[in-house]
Design an enzyme around this catalytic site. Structure first.
Site, PDB file in Angstrom:
ATOM      1  N   ARG A  51       2.534  22.867   7.177  1.00  0.00           N
ATOM      2  CA  ARG A  51       2.503  23.814   6.071  1.00  0.00           C
ATOM      3  C   ARG A  51       2.683  25.223   6.631  1.00  0.00           C
ATOM      4  O   ARG A  51       2.686  25.429   7.832  1.00  0.00           O
ATOM      5  CB  ARG A  51       1.199  23.653   5.285  1.00  0.00           C
ATOM      6  CG  ARG A  51      -0.008  23.383   6.201  1.00  0.00           C
ATOM      7  CD  ARG A  51      -1.250  23.877   5.666  1.00  0.00           C
ATOM      8  NE  ARG A  51      -1.173  25.304   5.504  1.00  0.00           N
ATOM      9  CZ  ARG A  51      -1.244  26.175   6.507  1.00  0.00           C
ATOM     10  NH1 ARG A  51      -1.393  25.770   7.760  1.00  0.00           N
ATOM     11  NH2 ARG A  51      -1.167  27.463   6.286  1.00  0.00           N
ATOM     12  N   GLY A  52       2.798  26.185   5.698  1.00  0.00           N
ATOM     13  CA  GLY A  52       3.055  27.557   6.142  1.00  0.00           C
ATOM     14  C   GLY A  52       4.565  27.761   6.183  1.00  0.00           C
ATOM     15  O   GLY A  52       5.287  26.928   6.756  1.00  0.00           O
ATOM     16  N   ALA A  53       5.019  28.859   5.581  1.00  0.00           N
ATOM     17  CA  ALA A  53       6.465  29.032   5.381  1.00  0.00           C
ATOM     18  C   ALA A  53       7.324  28.865   6.647  1.00  0.00           C
ATOM     19  O   ALA A  53       8.273  28.065   6.652  1.00  0.00           O
ATOM     20  CB  ALA A  53       6.722  30.375   4.707  1.00  0.00           C
ATOM     21  N   ARG A  91       9.079  21.651  -1.215  1.00  0.00           N
ATOM     22  CA  ARG A  91       8.081  22.670  -1.601  1.00  0.00           C
ATOM     23  C   ARG A  91       8.847  23.881  -2.133  1.00  0.00           C
ATOM     24  O   ARG A  91       9.699  24.430  -1.433  1.00  0.00           O
ATOM     25  CB  ARG A  91       7.188  23.052  -0.412  1.00  0.00           C
ATOM     26  CG  ARG A  91       6.235  21.918  -0.088  1.00  0.00           C
ATOM     27  CD  ARG A  91       4.970  22.346   0.584  1.00  0.00           C
ATOM     28  NE  ARG A  91       4.105  23.175  -0.204  1.00  0.00           N
ATOM     29  CZ  ARG A  91       3.095  23.870   0.343  1.00  0.00           C
ATOM     30  NH1 ARG A  91       2.873  23.806   1.631  1.00  0.00           N
ATOM     31  NH2 ARG A  91       2.309  24.615  -0.402  1.00  0.00           N
ATOM     32  N   GLN A 204      -7.384  26.589   3.627  1.00  0.00           N
ATOM     33  CA  GLN A 204      -6.620  26.953   4.835  1.00  0.00           C
ATOM     34  C   GLN A 204      -7.377  27.949   5.715  1.00  0.00           C
ATOM     35  O   GLN A 204      -7.054  28.120   6.890  1.00  0.00           O
ATOM     36  CB  GLN A 204      -5.257  27.550   4.459  1.00  0.00           C
ATOM     37  CG  GLN A 204      -4.236  26.544   3.978  1.00  0.00           C
ATOM     38  CD  GLN A 204      -4.254  26.404   2.470  1.00  0.00           C
ATOM     39  OE1 GLN A 204      -5.272  26.644   1.834  1.00  0.00           O
ATOM     40  NE2 GLN A 204      -3.139  26.007   1.891  1.00  0.00           N
ATOM     41  N   ASP A 244       5.074  33.892   1.710  1.00  0.00           N
ATOM     42  CA  ASP A 244       5.906  32.688   1.571  1.00  0.00           C
ATOM     43  C   ASP A 244       7.289  33.011   1.038  1.00  0.00           C
ATOM     44  O   ASP A 244       8.243  32.250   1.219  1.00  0.00           O
ATOM     45  CB  ASP A 244       5.211  31.674   0.662  1.00  0.00           C
ATOM     46  CG  ASP A 244       3.960  31.154   1.331  1.00  0.00           C
ATOM     47  OD1 ASP A 244       2.924  31.835   1.247  1.00  0.00           O
ATOM     48  OD2 ASP A 244       4.039  30.113   2.000  1.00  0.00           O
ATOM     49  N   ASN A 254       2.391  34.956  -1.877  1.00  0.00           N
ATOM     50  CA  ASN A 254       1.577  34.387  -0.807  1.00  0.00           C
ATOM     51  C   ASN A 254       0.514  33.507  -1.472  1.00  0.00           C
ATOM     52  O   ASN A 254       0.433  33.429  -2.709  1.00  0.00           O
ATOM     53  CB  ASN A 254       0.943  35.501   0.031  1.00  0.00           C
ATOM     54  CG  ASN A 254       0.328  34.972   1.315  1.00  0.00           C
ATOM     55  OD1 ASN A 254       0.980  34.227   2.050  1.00  0.00           O
ATOM     56  ND2 ASN A 254      -0.911  35.313   1.598  1.00  0.00           N
ATOM     57  N   LYS A 255      -0.285  32.857  -0.667  1.00  0.00           N
ATOM     58  CA  LYS A 255      -1.293  31.915  -1.184  1.00  0.00           C
ATOM     59  C   LYS A 255      -2.098  32.514  -2.334  1.00  0.00           C
ATOM     60  O   LYS A 255      -2.460  33.684  -2.304  1.00  0.00           O
ATOM     61  CB  LYS A 255      -2.210  31.511  -0.025  1.00  0.00           C
ATOM     62  CG  LYS A 255      -3.274  30.490  -0.339  1.00  0.00           C
ATOM     63  CD  LYS A 255      -2.747  29.223  -0.977  1.00  0.00           C
ATOM     64  CE  LYS A 255      -1.742  28.486  -0.132  1.00  0.00           C
ATOM     65  NZ  LYS A 255      -0.963  27.478  -0.895  1.00  0.00           N
TER      66      LYS A 255
HETATM   67  O1  MRU Z   1       0.347  26.070   0.953  1.00  0.00           O
HETATM   68  P1  MRU Z   1       0.503  26.501   2.367  1.00  0.00           P
HETATM   69  O2  MRU Z   1      -0.677  26.216   3.209  1.00  0.00           O
HETATM   70  O3  MRU Z   1       1.797  26.032   2.974  1.00  0.00           O
HETATM   71  O4  MRU Z   1       0.584  28.070   2.201  1.00  0.00           O
HETATM   72  C1  MRU Z   1       1.266  28.866   3.040  1.00  0.00           C
HETATM   73  C2  MRU Z   1       0.380  29.749   3.725  1.00  0.00           C
HETATM   74  O5  MRU Z   1      -0.232  29.326   4.685  1.00  0.00           O
HETATM   75  C3  MRU Z   1       0.192  31.109   3.300  1.00  0.00           C
HETATM   76  O6  MRU Z   1       0.534  31.475   2.056  1.00  0.00           O
HETATM   77  C4  MRU Z   1       0.593  32.033   4.392  1.00  0.00           C
HETATM   78  O7  MRU Z   1      -0.105  33.190   4.270  1.00  0.00           O
HETATM   79  C5  MRU Z   1       2.066  32.273   4.517  1.00  0.00           C
HETATM   80  S1  MRU Z   1       2.815  31.272   5.702  1.00  0.00           S
HETATM   81  C6  MRU Z   1       2.714  32.166   7.183  1.00  0.00           C
END
Ligand code: MRU
Length: 371
Positions: A51-53, A91, A204, A244, A254-255
């Site tokens: 996970r994470g962009a 995603r 997370q 993201d 972002n999250k």
């Molecule tokens: O749903 P996720 O865990 O894939 O979410 C992404 C993230 O971890 C965050 O939004 C993050 O701050 C950006 S990715 C470096």
């Protein structure tokens, strides 16, 4: 970065074997998974083993390599385009995924045979992964200047940084985006402490704490709604989050919950920065209004997972028949963000400044118009 003293990336190669850290049971269990076909890659992205962009992007790069391998076995060119579509849909918010798949499609076209295409896809995936790590390292070099300035103003007293979600090395290939300046500050001997939002519903924040704990960085986990209170009490000097997808005017997805932190930071005159590599800009969007927001299964809200007597268990925390909605991301308007920390420097929040820092975006914008 380090896990029990040993260096790891979140995705790596062992010969031609593609290995990732399966993040689902972290921080309790450190598990490694091998991705051997396209289906496994799609599942790993959808179900958040990875996970994470930036990491989603890097994994999708290898997904395209596995797709070409499958196309070669089945002798079907169509499989490549079809797999690209499936990967992009895995995603919806993290734009690095789309960026990587489109880059791969462009590169793969240069091959004359399946064998050539396969070699190109492998090399491209590897290059994207290595570049991604290097971009984060550079984000750290630029971002640390902000921390240093605050530390000097505070006469070397501890700088308190608040972060949301996990934009650490687990979410990227190495170093992280939001955490890269923090790791660099530690290296430079700056005293720091990190407030880590737990980040409901997938928590997370526990991944961030696990990372910081491994790197021996002082940190404290807080419930998601605590940030505003800490800011009012003067206990936060700086906020840094990841992103993201960022539109050309700087609006940043972002999250979920990031927007509320940015609002509280503005109200308390605390600088709020977003750290991202260039692959997280969406050149098709002038602003954040049309950023697709992923909605995930309601059970991620109704159930919670944890360790119980050495066993990872899931328990129901909601009335069974209540319904829940699970929005994965929100968009923080550019006006609430002090700057974007990128691999090329810190950038102001407007299209002109973004295009000045990344002149290559102009070329891509023109090419897109001509295609
Ligand atoms: O749903 P996720 O865990 O894939 O979410 C992404 C993230 O971890 C965050 O939004 C993050 O701050 C950006 S990715 C470096």
């Amino acid at each position: 970065m380090k896990v029990n003293g040993k260096h790891f990336r979140s995705i790596w190669l062992e010969g031609k074997k593609i290995k990732v850290i399966d993040q689902r049971n972290l921080p309790h269990k450190f598990e490694i998974e091998e991705l051997t076909n396209l289906e496994e890659v799609i599942t790993a992205i959808k179900d958040m083993h990875v996970r994470g962009a930036p990491l989603i992007g890097a994994t999708a790069g290898f997904g395209m390599y596995l797709a070409v391998k499958k196309a070669e076995e089945k002798k079907s060119e169509e499989i490549i385009e079809e797999s690209a579509k499936q990967l992009i849909q895995a995603r919806p918010t993290a734009v690095d995924l789309k960026w990587t798949v489109e880059k791969q499609l462009k590169e793969i076209k240069k091959g004359n045979s399946f064998k050539e295409k396969k070699e190109i896809a492998f090399k491209t995936a590897k290059k994207i992964t290595d570049n991604s790590a290097e971009q984060c390292r550079k984000i750290g070099e630029f971002g640390v200047k902000l921390i240093k300035e605050i530390s000097e103003k505070k006469k070397a007293k501890t700088v308190n940084i608040l972060t949301h979600c996990n934009a650490g090395w687990l979410a990227c290939v190495d170093f992280g985006t939001a955490t890269a300046p923090i790791y660099k500050a530690q290296k430079n001997g700056i005293k720091i402490h990190v407030w880590v939002d737990e980040t409901r519903p997938r928590l997370q924040g526990m991944l961030t704490s696990w990372e910081l704990m491994q790197q021996k960085i002082p940190h404290t986990i807080i419930a998601d709604n605590t940030g505003g209170h800490l800011m009012q009490k003067g206990l936060v000097d700086l906020c840094i989050t990841g992103a993201d997808r960022v539109a050309l005017n700087g609006d940043a997805a972002n999250k979920i919950g990031t927007y509320l932190k940015a609002l509280a930071a503005k109200d308390n005159e605390i600088p709020f920065y977003v750290a991202l590599p260039s692959s997280t800009f969406d050149l098709n969007l002038e602003n954040g209004k049309n950023i697709p927001i992923e909605e995930r299964n309601e059970n991620e809200i109704k159930f919670i997972k944890g360790l119980n007597k050495e066993k990872i268990t899931e328990v129901l925390i909601a009335p069974e028949k209540s319904s829940a909605r699970n929005f994965g991301f929100d968009v923080t308007p550019a006006r609430l963000i002090a700057g974007l920390i990128t691999e090329k420097g810190i950038c102001k929040l407007d299209k002109k400044s973004i295009l000045k820092l990344f002149p290559e975006f102009k070329k891509r914008l023109i090419n897109d118009l001509n295609e």
